[in-house]
Every structure is written in structure tokens, then in C-alpha cells.
Scaffold this active site. Structure first.
Site, mmCIF file in Angstrom:
data_model
loop_
_atom_site.group_PDB
_atom_site.id
_atom_site.type_symbol
_atom_site.label_atom_id
_atom_site.label_comp_id
_atom_site.label_asym_id
_atom_site.label_seq_id
_atom_site.Cartn_x
_atom_site.Cartn_y
_atom_site.Cartn_z
ATOM 1 N N ASP A 96 0.849 -1.192 0.000
ATOM 2 C CA ASP A 96 0.000 0.000 0.000
ATOM 3 C C ASP A 96 0.892 1.252 0.000
ATOM 4 O OD1 ASP A 96 -2.414 1.380 0.221
ATOM 5 O OD2 ASP A 96 -2.465 1.265 2.421
ATOM 6 N N HIS A 97 0.629 2.168 -0.910
ATOM 7 C CA HIS A 97 1.375 3.442 -0.966
ATOM 8 C C HIS A 97 2.898 3.285 -1.025
ATOM 9 C CE1 HIS A 97 -2.164 5.946 -0.538
ATOM 10 N NE2 HIS A 97 -2.575 5.151 0.431
ATOM 11 N N GLU A 156 -1.457 6.022 -8.923
ATOM 12 C CA GLU A 156 -2.415 7.006 -8.376
ATOM 13 C C GLU A 156 -2.295 8.331 -9.104
ATOM 14 O OE1 GLU A 156 -2.904 7.239 -4.101
ATOM 15 O OE2 GLU A 156 -3.610 9.311 -4.196
ATOM 16 N N HIS A 168 -9.232 4.810 -2.311
ATOM 17 C CA HIS A 168 -8.546 4.857 -1.004
ATOM 18 C C HIS A 168 -9.409 5.654 -0.034
ATOM 19 C CE1 HIS A 168 -4.298 3.476 -1.835
ATOM 20 N NE2 HIS A 168 -4.884 3.391 -3.013
ATOM 21 N N GLY A 169 -9.018 5.621 1.228
ATOM 22 C CA GLY A 169 -9.684 6.460 2.227
ATOM 23 C C GLY A 169 -11.165 6.168 2.341
ATOM 24 N N SER A 218 -12.950 4.342 4.601
ATOM 25 C CA SER A 218 -13.558 3.937 5.873
ATOM 26 C C SER A 218 -14.822 4.759 6.126
ATOM 27 C CB SER A 218 -12.562 4.142 7.029
ATOM 28 O OG SER A 218 -11.702 3.022 7.121
ATOM 29 N N ASN A 220 -10.259 0.445 -0.221
ATOM 30 C CA ASN A 220 -9.273 0.360 0.863
ATOM 31 C C ASN A 220 -9.868 0.752 2.199
ATOM 32 O OD1 ASN A 220 -7.483 -0.128 -1.194
ATOM 33 N ND2 ASN A 220 -6.042 1.483 -0.609
ATOM 34 N N ILE A 221 -9.716 -0.132 3.168
ATOM 35 C CA ILE A 221 -10.266 0.141 4.502
ATOM 36 C C ILE A 221 -9.213 -0.197 5.557
ATOM 37 C CG2 ILE A 221 -12.039 -0.512 6.184
ATOM 38 C CD1 ILE A 221 -13.837 -1.133 3.646
HETATM 39 O O1 G3H Z 1 -3.108 4.882 3.688
HETATM 40 C C1 G3H Z 1 -2.625 4.633 4.757
HETATM 41 C C2 G3H Z 1 -2.979 3.362 5.448
HETATM 42 O O2 G3H Z 1 -4.098 3.563 6.280
HETATM 43 C C3 G3H Z 1 -1.792 2.830 6.193
HETATM 44 O O3 G3H Z 1 -1.531 3.570 7.325
HETATM 45 O O4 G3H Z 1 0.890 4.119 7.090
HETATM 46 O O5 G3H Z 1 -0.245 4.234 9.309
HETATM 47 O O6 G3H Z 1 0.230 2.018 8.235
HETATM 48 P P1 G3H Z 1 -0.067 3.491 8.022
HETATM 49 P P1 13P Z 2 -8.993 4.736 5.541
HETATM 50 O O1 13P Z 2 -8.099 5.569 6.418
HETATM 51 O O2 13P Z 2 -10.225 5.486 5.155
HETATM 52 O O3 13P Z 2 -9.310 3.424 6.163
HETATM 53 O O4 13P Z 2 -8.199 4.444 4.172
HETATM 54 C C1 13P Z 2 -7.266 3.423 4.096
HETATM 55 C C2 13P Z 2 -6.449 3.470 2.856
HETATM 56 O O5 13P Z 2 -6.752 4.130 1.875
HETATM 57 C C3 13P Z 2 -5.227 2.648 2.826
HETATM 58 O O6 13P Z 2 -4.479 2.864 1.671
HETATM 59 ZN ZN ZN Z 3 -4.551 4.810 0.874
#
Ligand code: G3H
Ligand code: 13P
Ligand code: ZN
Length: 330
Positions: free
Chosen positions: A93-94, A145, A232-233, A235, A275-276
Site C-alpha cells: 500500500d502506498h 495514483e 482509497h480512504g 472507511s 481500501n479500509i
Molecule cells: O493509507 C494509509 C494506510 O491507512 C496505512 O496507514 O501508514 O499508518 O500504516 P499506516
Molecule cells: P482509511 O483511512 O479510510 O481506512 O483508508 C485506508 C487506505 O486508503 C489505505 O491505503
Molecule cells: Zn490509501
């Protein structure tokens, strides 16, 4: 070099194609530890849903890349032991550099995201293409992205959204060769996606955030028909979990997420991956706080991490069944 195929993992190509045709989305749940992984696998096996196990670079630092690799391999075996061999993707992820993506591919990841969204358009194309060229040699799928989400993305902090520019998507996809594209249409990372003043109140007095920019999504779909889009994002920040956290000593203020009906609408579109992460964090924290507050003499970690895992599993089952529509699609 370990091939993800030897670990029993799959890349995202086939499951995205089916999700697109079937008008649902594949869940991408972040994990950092054993209980989260167990909850994800238990929920997705029980609901017969394909799943993307998602690892951020922060998770990699926290849990150790080798351990995470073996946990993902263990997830495949665990699913079989639970009675159903669901497709499991191990996804970065990212990812923010070619080296990180390459290292994950060598460790057995079946899919990587290269997030060049904070670079210039030209640099984003160059970096993404470099990752795609390497990844495709090993049949690893790549997510790129375009557009910037407001909020915190790992080490990258953005003040405001920059919505994806539909005029760029065709060019970006053809020049980079990516397999899927994350877009910015009004979601953001974390539990505070909107300020209360951006929201309106419904008849029950509940804050309703501004809708996602489905007009931008539709424009993108027209430009790259049939192409897999990632959100993404995503939640929803369940208010019952926020209330439990705050009841038991937490201090979450103005925690607002994306309403589920907006996500259902997205899942039925070209959005193939949702993504959650934050919702899982809330569910775990709520359960742990409740135990700590109601059973202060308890000090066996299994007695609070166990209920946290159960609460997480319940959340994930709800997501795949009632929000993403991926239940029964494995
Ligand atoms: O997009 C970010 C994800 O929620 C991952 O978060 O970098 O704190 O593990 P993190
Ligand atoms: P949330 O913070 O909304 O759960 O998004 C997660 C996400 O996009 C991880 O890449
Ligand atoms: Zn993300």
C-alpha cells in the site's frame, strides 16, 4: 527471490476483472499483526470473499517484512484449513519508491502500489512506468495514483484534495501500463475525513458529509472504459465504535467517514478495490478500551486482543456482505 505463486497468492488481474463485470469491489484491508490477519481471513473465508491483504511501508517497519511475508503465506494455508481456498493478494500500500516496490516483489508480494501522486505528472509517469516494467516481468500487478487525497498518506501529508483530472487518465494509463488506478474523488485517509462545518444534518440529527464526486468518476470511466479503479480512504467511521471508544476514555473528536451507501454506489461502478484501514483500527480500539475499562484486573493479552479480533471480524463480514458486495464471489 520468492515468487508469490509459490506461496499460493494471486495477483489482482483476474479478481478485478470479475469484480468489474459483477459490479462489486474487492476489499483491501490493511494489516500489521496476527489478530488483524486472523480476523480478515476468518471473515473472508466465512463470507467466501476474495481479499487483498494490504501492507503499508509503516506496517513493514512495524512488523518486519519477513514476518509479514510468512504471515501472508500462512494466511493462504489458514484459509484452506478453515475450509475455503479464497483468492488472496498480498499488496504493498502506498509504495513511494522503485526500490521499495522491487524489494516487496522479491519478498513474494503479488501486487504493489506505486504512489507517485505527490510528484509532478511527468515524474509520476516515469516512476510508475519503471515499477510496471519490473513488476510485469514477474506477473505482479501494479496500482498507480492520479490526484491527491487530503489527509495523511503514510509519510506524505496533503492539506487539500486535488481531484483526479479526467483529462489525464487515458494518457497516464497508456504511458505507464498500470493495471489499476487510484483516484481522488473526495475521500481521504484517517478517521477525520470531513470537518463538521462541511456537513449537513439529516432528520435524525446525524452529520451527513458532502457526497463523493461521482461526476468525476463517471468522466474517468468514459475515458478508460473497463479499467479497474481503486478507492482509497474509504472507511465509514462507524459511529457506534467511535461512541464506545469515547465512552471508555477515548478522545475522538469530529470523527466522520464515508457513508456506506456512497461506497455501495462506488462498488457497483468501475471501482474494483476499496481500501479500509481506519475502521479496523476503530473496531480494535473500541473492544480493547471496553475490556480495559470494564475488567481492569485483566492482564492476559488474549483476553483483550481476542475480543478485539472478534469485533474486527464482525466489521469485515459486514463490509464484504453489505457494502462491497464481494461475499460469495470467491
Ligand atoms: O493509507 C494509509 C494506510 O491507512 C496505512 O496507514 O501508514 O499508518 O500504516 P499506516
Ligand atoms: P482509511 O483511512 O479510510 O481506512 O483508508 C485506508 C487506505 O486508503 C489505505 O491505503
Ligand atoms: Zn490509501
Amino acid at each position: 527471490m520468492v515468487s508469490y505463486k509459490e506461496l499460493g497468492l494471486v495477483n489482482s488481474r483476474e479478481i478485478f476483472r470479475k469484480a468489474f463485470e459483477g459490479k462489486y469491489a474487492i476489499p483491501a484491508f490493511n494489516f500489521n499483526n496476527m489478530e488483524q490477519m486472523q480476523a480478515i481471513v476468518q471473515a473472508c473465508v466465512e463470507k467466501k470473499s476474495p481479499v487483498i491483504l494490504q501492507v503499508s511501508s509503516g506496517a513493514r517497519k512495524y512488523a518486519n517484512q519477513t514476518l509479514l511475508r510468512y504471515m501472508a503465506q500462512g494466511a493462504v494455508e489458514y484459509a484452506k484449513e478453515l475450509g475455503y481456498n479464497i483468492p488472496i493478494v498480498l499488496h504493498l500500500d502506498h509504495g513511494d519508491s522503485f526500490e521499495l516496490c522491487k524489494s516487496c516483489i522479491e519478498m513474494g508480494f503479488s501486487s504493489v502500489m506505486i504512489d507517485g501522486s505527490h510528484h509532478s505528472y511527468e515524474k509520476n509517469i516515469e516512476l510508475t512506468r519503471q515499477v510496471v516494467e519490473y513488476a510485469h516481468k514477474y506477473d505482479v500487478t501494479v496500482e498507480g495514483e492520479l490526484g491527491v487525497l487530503a489527509g495523511i498518506e503514510d509519510d506524505v501529508v496533503a492539506e487539500h484534495h486535488t481531484y483526479t483530472e479526467p483529462g489525464q487518465v487515458e494518457d497516464f494509463v497508456s504511458k505507464t501500463g498500470v493495471d489499476s488506478l487510484a483516484i481522488s474523488i473526495g475521500t481521504s485517509h484517517g478517521a477525520n475525513k470531513f470537518k463538521p462545518e462541511q456537513c449537513t444534518r439529516n432528520a435524525e440529527g446525524i452529520l451527513v458529509p458532502p457526497p463523493l464526486r461521482f461526476d468525476i468518476l463517471e468522466e474517468i470511466e468514459k475515458r478508460i472504459p473497463g479499467f479497474s479503479i481503486v478507492l482509497h480512504g474509504a472507511s465509514s467511521v462507524p459511529q457506534d465504535q467511535v461512541a464506545l471508544i469515547n465512552k471508555y476514555g477515548g478522545a475522538l473528536k469530529d470523527a466522520i467517514g464515508i457513508p456506506e451507501e456512497q461506497l455501495r454506489r462506488a462498488a457497483a461502478s468501475a471501482v474494483c478495490k476499496i481500501n479500509i484501514d481506519s475502521d479496523g483500527r476503530l473496531a480494535m480500539t473500541a473492544a480493547v478500551r471496553e475490556i480495559f475499562a470494564t475488567q481492569p484486573a485483566e492482564f492476559d493479552p488474549r483476553k483483550y486482543l481476542g475480543p478485539a479480533r472478534d469485533n474486527l471480524k464482525k466489521l469485515y463480514m459486514h463490509k464484504v456482505e453489505s457494502v462491497l458486495g464481494s461475499a460469495g464471489k470467491a
